[in-house]
Design an enzyme around this catalytic site. Structure first.
Site, PDB file in Angstrom:
ATOM      1  N   LYS A  47       0.780  -1.394  -0.264  1.00  0.00           N
ATOM      2  CA  LYS A  47      -0.103   0.031  -0.201  1.00  0.00           C
ATOM      3  C   LYS A  47       0.725   1.245   0.031  1.00  0.00           C
ATOM      4  CE  LYS A  47      -3.840  -2.157   2.601  1.00  0.00           C
ATOM      5  NZ  LYS A  47      -4.693  -1.873   3.569  1.00  0.00           N
ATOM      6  N   ASN A  68      -4.881   1.505  -1.606  1.00  0.00           N
ATOM      7  CA  ASN A  68      -5.327   0.121  -1.467  1.00  0.00           C
ATOM      8  C   ASN A  68      -6.251  -0.213  -2.931  1.00  0.00           C
ATOM      9  OD1 ASN A  68      -7.932   1.190  -0.883  1.00  0.00           O
ATOM     10  ND2 ASN A  68      -8.514  -0.487   0.020  1.00  0.00           N
ATOM     11  N   ASP A  83      -9.816   2.251   2.801  1.00  0.00           N
ATOM     12  CA  ASP A  83      -9.784   1.484   4.213  1.00  0.00           C
ATOM     13  C   ASP A  83     -10.598   2.408   5.042  1.00  0.00           C
ATOM     14  OD1 ASP A  83      -8.327  -0.659   3.487  1.00  0.00           O
ATOM     15  OD2 ASP A  83      -6.400   0.272   3.748  1.00  0.00           O
ATOM     16  N   GLY A 108      -2.867   0.123  18.406  1.00  0.00           N
ATOM     17  CA  GLY A 108      -1.898  -0.103  17.179  1.00  0.00           C
ATOM     18  C   GLY A 108      -1.815   0.904  16.460  1.00  0.00           C
ATOM     19  N   GLY A 110       0.409   0.720  13.602  1.00  0.00           N
ATOM     20  CA  GLY A 110       1.149   0.348  12.374  1.00  0.00           C
ATOM     21  C   GLY A 110       0.078   0.879  11.218  1.00  0.00           C
ATOM     22  N   GLY A 111       0.415   0.339   9.910  1.00  0.00           N
ATOM     23  CA  GLY A 111      -0.374   0.996   8.792  1.00  0.00           C
ATOM     24  C   GLY A 111      -1.996   0.866   9.038  1.00  0.00           C
ATOM     25  N   ASN A 132       0.241   1.910  21.587  1.00  0.00           N
ATOM     26  CA  ASN A 132       0.946   1.104  20.703  1.00  0.00           C
ATOM     27  C   ASN A 132       2.240   0.405  21.631  1.00  0.00           C
ATOM     28  OD1 ASN A 132       1.159   0.017  17.969  1.00  0.00           O
ATOM     29  ND2 ASN A 132       3.354   0.945  18.146  1.00  0.00           N
TER      30      ASN A 132
HETATM   31  P1  ATR Z   1      -0.616  -3.248   9.714  1.00  0.00           P
HETATM   32  O1  ATR Z   1      -0.361  -2.816   8.429  1.00  0.00           O
HETATM   33  O2  ATR Z   1      -1.646  -4.518   9.746  1.00  0.00           O
HETATM   34  O3  ATR Z   1      -1.037  -2.317  10.920  1.00  0.00           O
HETATM   35  P2  ATR Z   1       1.832  -3.329  11.095  1.00  0.00           P
HETATM   36  O4  ATR Z   1       2.331  -2.118  10.478  1.00  0.00           O
HETATM   37  O5  ATR Z   1       3.085  -4.188  10.818  1.00  0.00           O
HETATM   38  O6  ATR Z   1       0.957  -4.083  10.289  1.00  0.00           O
HETATM   39  O7  ATR Z   1       1.450  -3.126  12.458  1.00  0.00           O
HETATM   40  C1  ATR Z   1       1.272  -3.976  13.257  1.00  0.00           C
HETATM   41  C2  ATR Z   1       0.478  -3.685  14.638  1.00  0.00           C
HETATM   42  O8  ATR Z   1       0.718  -4.479  15.722  1.00  0.00           O
HETATM   43  C3  ATR Z   1       1.844  -2.435  15.142  1.00  0.00           C
HETATM   44  O9  ATR Z   1       1.084  -1.747  16.075  1.00  0.00           O
HETATM   45  C4  ATR Z   1       2.314  -3.518  16.353  1.00  0.00           C
HETATM   46  O10 ATR Z   1       3.002  -3.003  17.242  1.00  0.00           O
HETATM   47  P3  ATR Z   1       4.480  -2.125  17.128  1.00  0.00           P
HETATM   48  O11 ATR Z   1       4.404  -0.945  16.370  1.00  0.00           O
HETATM   49  O12 ATR Z   1       5.132  -2.014  18.368  1.00  0.00           O
HETATM   50  O13 ATR Z   1       5.441  -3.389  16.287  1.00  0.00           O
HETATM   51  C5  ATR Z   1       1.334  -4.443  16.951  1.00  0.00           C
HETATM   52  N1  ATR Z   1       1.865  -5.571  17.134  1.00  0.00           N
HETATM   53  C6  ATR Z   1       2.386  -6.718  16.550  1.00  0.00           C
HETATM   54  N2  ATR Z   1       2.780  -7.767  17.486  1.00  0.00           N
HETATM   55  C7  ATR Z   1       2.713  -7.180  18.642  1.00  0.00           C
HETATM   56  C8  ATR Z   1       2.845  -7.847  20.073  1.00  0.00           C
HETATM   57  N3  ATR Z   1       3.418  -9.048  20.157  1.00  0.00           N
HETATM   58  N4  ATR Z   1       2.623  -7.072  21.039  1.00  0.00           N
HETATM   59  C9  ATR Z   1       1.963  -5.838  20.901  1.00  0.00           C
HETATM   60  N5  ATR Z   1       1.739  -5.078  19.791  1.00  0.00           N
HETATM   61  C10 ATR Z   1       2.152  -6.060  18.695  1.00  0.00           C
END
Ligand code: ATR
Length: 263
Positions: A47, A68, A83, A108, A110-111, A132
């Site tokens: 994306k 997307n 999205d 969260g 992330g993206g 986060n």
């Molecule tokens: P997406 O595009 O689906 O959001 P991503 O950018 O990889 O995927 O984001 C994953 C999210 O899940 C992030 O908020 C990540 O936290 P970090 O920024 O600290 O990595 C969170 N996440 C993944 N595994 C985790 C875990 N074991 N505990 C807490 N948060 C987790």
């Protein structure tokens, strides 16, 4: 869901899945022009990359810096992002609730988390709390939101119950946008909810399993819960409308999606 919708409307179109390595994305996007595709959807990790490769983008894609949905026209690629729309529609459908004026806690950054937070800000949410594991990412998501939608009340918080707990009594909606819950052994991103929290709506962007440990904990505490299938449906329905210019047969798409995901 797209093929069911094409069939329903009598369109001789097909939706196909291709597994493309990020190194080959540029070539794949040129290829869809040469092959006369109407358009494509893109998912993780394409994306953000695609945003830089298309010829133009719509407002939503610009806000998120991510694409997307792509439309091909005269050998030019236009990037869209459905999205945020999918999330807004899902919250309306599942909870009969608009984001405007609401207090939202997003787990969260992330993206997915960023996209949802930006949508909340654009819709005029009263407060956005971003939690986060990596705190710096929550802080930069908040800074980004304030830049995009000035005067938004947004706060970054570490992923610790003592920080989150005191806000749970004063938010309307909690959303899991982390990947926690996708794998069977995952701990829930948040396991404790206020008792008898009937006012609270809890949404998980994960839809498989249908009820994550996070949603089960929320339901047992009295919250209204819903999983991410509705968001998947509505982002898809919007993409369908962008490609075809026709109103998406949402009920048909919902049935097909449900069958494909849950059998
Ligand atoms: P997406 O595009 O689906 O959001 P991503 O950018 O990889 O995927 O984001 C994953 C999210 O899940 C992030 O908020 C990540 O936290 P970090 O920024 O600290 O990595 C969170 N996440 C993944 N595994 C985790 C875990 N074991 N505990 C807490 N948060 C987790």
């Amino acid at each position: 869901m797209h093929n069911a919708a094409f069939d329903h409307l009598g369109l001789n179109w097909r939706y196909l899945a291709f597994d493309v390595h990020p190194d080959n994305l540029r070539g794949a996007l040129r290829g869809i022009c040469d092959l006369n595709f109407v358009g494509v959807n893109l998912t993780v990790p394409h994306k953000l990359l695609a945003f830089k490769m298309v010829d133009s983008t719509d407002k939503e894609a610009q806000l998120l810096g991510a694409v997307n949905t792509v439309v091909v026209e005269d050998h030019k690629l236009t990037g869209f992002n459905t999205d945020g729309y999918g999330f807004k529609r899902a919250v309306r459908e599942e909870f009969g609730m608009e984001l405007r004026g609401r207090r939202v806690l997003i787990l969260g950054a992330g993206g997915a988390g960023r996209a949802l937070a930006v949508q909340c800000a654009v819709e005029g949410a009263a407060a956005i709390f971003i939690v986060n594991r990596t705190h710096s990412k929550a802080v930069s998501a908040v800074a980004e939101i304030r830049k995009l939608v000035p005067h938004t009340f947004a706060v970054a918080m570490p992923m610790e119950l003592k920080h989150i707990a005191k806000h749970l009594n004063e938010v309307d909606l909690v959303v899991n946008a982390t990947s926690l819950g996708l794998r069977p052994g995952d701990p829930p991103p948040l396991a404790r909810f206020p008792r008898q929290c009937k006012w609270l709506r809890v949404y998980d962007t994960i839809y498989r399993p249908a009820e994550t440990r996070f949603l089960a904990a929320a339901r047992k505490a009295g919250a209204q819960t819903a999983n991410g299938l509705s968001m998947l449906l509505h982002q898809g329905a919007r993409s369908f409308e962008i490609w075809t210019g026709r109103r998406a047969p949402v009920a048909v798409m919902r049935r097909a999606l449900h069958k494909a995901v849950y059998g």
